[in-house]
Design an enzyme around this catalytic site. Structure first.
Site, PDB file in Angstrom:
ATOM      1  N   SER A  71       0.797  -1.226   0.000  1.00  0.00           N
ATOM      2  CA  SER A  71       0.000   0.000   0.000  1.00  0.00           C
ATOM      3  C   SER A  71       0.829   1.276   0.000  1.00  0.00           C
ATOM      4  O   SER A  71       0.447   2.273  -0.612  1.00  0.00           O
ATOM      5  CB  SER A  71      -0.941   0.008   1.211  1.00  0.00           C
ATOM      6  OG  SER A  71      -1.835  -1.072   1.162  1.00  0.00           O
TER       7      SER A  71
ATOM      8  N   HIS B 234       0.569   4.451   4.265  1.00  0.00           N
ATOM      9  CA  HIS B 234      -0.196   5.141   3.226  1.00  0.00           C
ATOM     10  C   HIS B 234       0.220   6.607   3.149  1.00  0.00           C
ATOM     11  O   HIS B 234       0.437   7.155   2.061  1.00  0.00           O
ATOM     12  CB  HIS B 234      -1.691   5.064   3.537  1.00  0.00           C
ATOM     13  CG  HIS B 234      -2.245   3.683   3.444  1.00  0.00           C
ATOM     14  ND1 HIS B 234      -3.592   3.417   3.571  1.00  0.00           N
ATOM     15  CD2 HIS B 234      -1.654   2.476   3.241  1.00  0.00           C
ATOM     16  CE1 HIS B 234      -3.810   2.126   3.445  1.00  0.00           C
ATOM     17  NE2 HIS B 234      -2.639   1.529   3.245  1.00  0.00           N
TER      18      HIS B 234
END
Length: 205
Positions: free
Chosen positions: A116, A172
């Site tokens: 991610s 993230h």
């Protein structure tokens, strides 16, 4: 085969066998405590090639599929080689997990997996290059810059929240930062281009 497709294939070939193999996940995951205690620095990279399940893997790889080739071609045009994309992706894997390592290096129980952080970097590089392009969220078109602002706001809030949801929001967030800064460091004029495109508004790219 493009570099982004190659990354997707390799990630799937590693992730799918690991779904039901706890030892494999333990061996490859970002385990900050083991990095600190046993100098297993390879985990900064290998953790990006294992995922929890098909949904986790599918979301990341579909996102990389839709954005990866465009960024790969943009880097080739700007920097003269698609290999910059590979360097960018690996660097994003490492840097997006660095705050996680710092925060959890003394927590023997903490582990995290998934691409991610690097995928977030790819998405935000795309936003930097074309802020008014549409990103489809549950089939609803959202201007990339609007999506980026909302995503960053949500990620910052969740990374500071006590109500943990099992998602590594720090990765993230810092992946997004890498996606913005990497192109600008190599070509500072990209920042000016972004501002011009942003001020020009949608439909004037």
């Amino acid at each position: 085969m493009t570099l982004s497709i190659s990354i997707i294939v390799i990630t799937c070939l590693i992730s799918i066998p690991a779904f039901n193999n706890g030892k494999m996940v333990d061996d490859l995951s970002m385990w900050p405590y083991m990095v600190k205690e046993r100098n297993q620095y390879y985990r900064f990279i290998t953790s990006g090639f294992v995922h929890a399940d098909f949904m986790h893997l599918g979301f990341n790889m579909l996102t990389l599929y839709f954005f990866g080739s465009a960024i790969e071609n943009a880097f080739d045009l700007l920097f003269g080689s698609k290999l910059y994309f590979l360097f960018f992706y690996v660097l994003a894997l490492i840097l997006s997990d660095t705050p996680t390592f710092i925060k959890h290096r003394n927590h023997s129980y903490y582990r995290t997996i998934g691409a991610s952080g690097a995928v977030s970097a790819v998405v935000f590089a795309a936003i930097l290059f074309d802020p008014w392009n549409n990103i489809y969220v549950y089939f609803i078109p959202v201007p990339a810059i609007v999506y980026g602002v909302l995503y960053l706001g949500y990620t910052i809030y969740m990374s500071r929240s006590e109500n943990r949801d099992g998602i590594n929001h720090d990765a993230h967030l810092w992946g997004a930062v890498v996606g913005i800064l990497f192109p600008i460091v190599y070509k500072p004029e990209i920042a000016s281009y972004f501002l011009e495109a942003l001020l020009a508004g949608p439909g004037r790219r």
